[in-house]
Design an enzyme around this catalytic site. Sequence first.
Site, PDB file in Angstrom:
ATOM      1  N   ASP A  86       0.824  -1.206   0.000  1.00  0.00           N
ATOM      2  CA  ASP A  86       0.000   0.000   0.000  1.00  0.00           C
ATOM      3  C   ASP A  86       0.857   1.256   0.000  1.00  0.00           C
ATOM      4  O   ASP A  86       1.632   1.488   0.931  1.00  0.00           O
ATOM      5  CB  ASP A  86      -0.906  -0.017   1.239  1.00  0.00           C
ATOM      6  CG  ASP A  86      -1.886   1.143   1.276  1.00  0.00           C
ATOM      7  OD1 ASP A  86      -2.156   1.733   0.210  1.00  0.00           O
ATOM      8  OD2 ASP A  86      -2.388   1.452   2.368  1.00  0.00           O
TER       9      ASP A  86
ATOM     10  N   ASP B 122      -1.433   6.138  -6.511  1.00  0.00           N
ATOM     11  CA  ASP B 122      -1.830   5.190  -5.467  1.00  0.00           C
ATOM     12  C   ASP B 122      -2.019   3.794  -6.024  1.00  0.00           C
ATOM     13  O   ASP B 122      -2.856   3.568  -6.900  1.00  0.00           O
ATOM     14  CB  ASP B 122      -3.134   5.669  -4.822  1.00  0.00           C
ATOM     15  CG  ASP B 122      -3.597   4.764  -3.693  1.00  0.00           C
ATOM     16  OD1 ASP B 122      -2.747   4.278  -2.931  1.00  0.00           O
ATOM     17  OD2 ASP B 122      -4.815   4.550  -3.570  1.00  0.00           O
TER      18      ASP B 122
END
Length: 419
Positions: free
Chosen positions: A115, A291
């Site tokens: 992440d 992201d």
Amino acid sequence: MLVYSSLSLLLLSFSLTVNTAVIRRDSPVNFPLKKRLDLKSGSLNLKNVVLRDVARAKSLRSRAQTILDGGVINDIVSKLIRDEVHEEGVSNSAVFYTASIGVGTPPTTYEVLVDTGSSNTWIGAQPNNSYKVTKSSVKTKDTVSVSYGSGSFSGNEFLDSVTLGSDLVLVNQSIGVATTSQGLDIDGILGIGPNDLTLRTLSPPNGQPIPTVTDTAFQQGQIGLNEIGVYFEPIYTNISPSGGVDTSKLIGSMQFTPVTSVRPASAYWGIEQTIQYGSEALLTGSAGIVDTGTTLVLVATDAFVKYRDAVGAVLDEDTGLLRINSTQSNQLKSLVFQISGNTLELTPNAQLWPRSLNTAIGGSNDYLYLIVADIGVKSGSGLDFINGYTFLERFYTSFDTANKKVGFAQTAFTNSTLN
């Protein structure tokens, strides 16, 4: 239910240069990721991809604003964020990536979510694969807790050996070992976001960020640059991963842009960019983020409307994505991203959801779906876009912690027409 997808290969690699003072590395150290599809109720609903991406954007915005304001995301704040965004899990996306890492000596293998929107590394979410104390394990006096809006964990801080590859073992890496967690059905998270995201996650707080795995690898002389590179191979290929920050994987040179100072994007791998469809400007000098945890390319509502109208697309009720026909597909123009003078182009084909996955995600083979979606707020919010993995799979991306920069380069997949 979560299943592995055999449809993709992806590589995440540390960016390495020769470091003659400590360890000489003439090639990247890399380790593979697994693509996972979140199959709930027996099928993957594409509309859920849109809803989850938008929910993740809301969570990231709320979390960043709290952190940048000097607050702590405690249980009360976490509940407020969850109530606002109505999320289902930490992954937030129906498509995400995991890595197998080893912790301890000898190492126990854990599967962790990779992440860029968080920076703590932790394990222990699954009782059937709990943390194993070994000769390299050192429990500190601190506790650690992180809320992701959609989930959270609390537990104890340990210093331990973390194995990221056969020749990359980190010593005394800070990890969290969960005593309680929610919202994740794999072992934990490998956070590779900016390390300031770890501030105030330890109790008692010490005012210092926790070193990420890239920080530790750099500090211990195992990599020559404090940066991490992500190289995606699109989901429809059968090519074996072999990349990293490797010029053989790049077309042209890596071009960098500074992390933006615009809030709340500045809390993450935030950049500023101008987006245009053909010759029509959609966003100009806007701030947003890059992201890995977001599936689609999300843009501000006003930019989305301009894109939809320019393409002539309609919102598909079954999937929540924009839909076009084959005639419109043939007339698609490039979606152009201007980033610090560097031009990145999402070709017409790159704007399409892979048709080979239409039925797998509950869509129809008779339709063509687009990967651009509405982020849910108007431009000027400080987080006007998210370049998700459907963008990242077309470019090589480098996250430079030391210099607070993000770099992009073209790859063999930039102009692929396999969608």
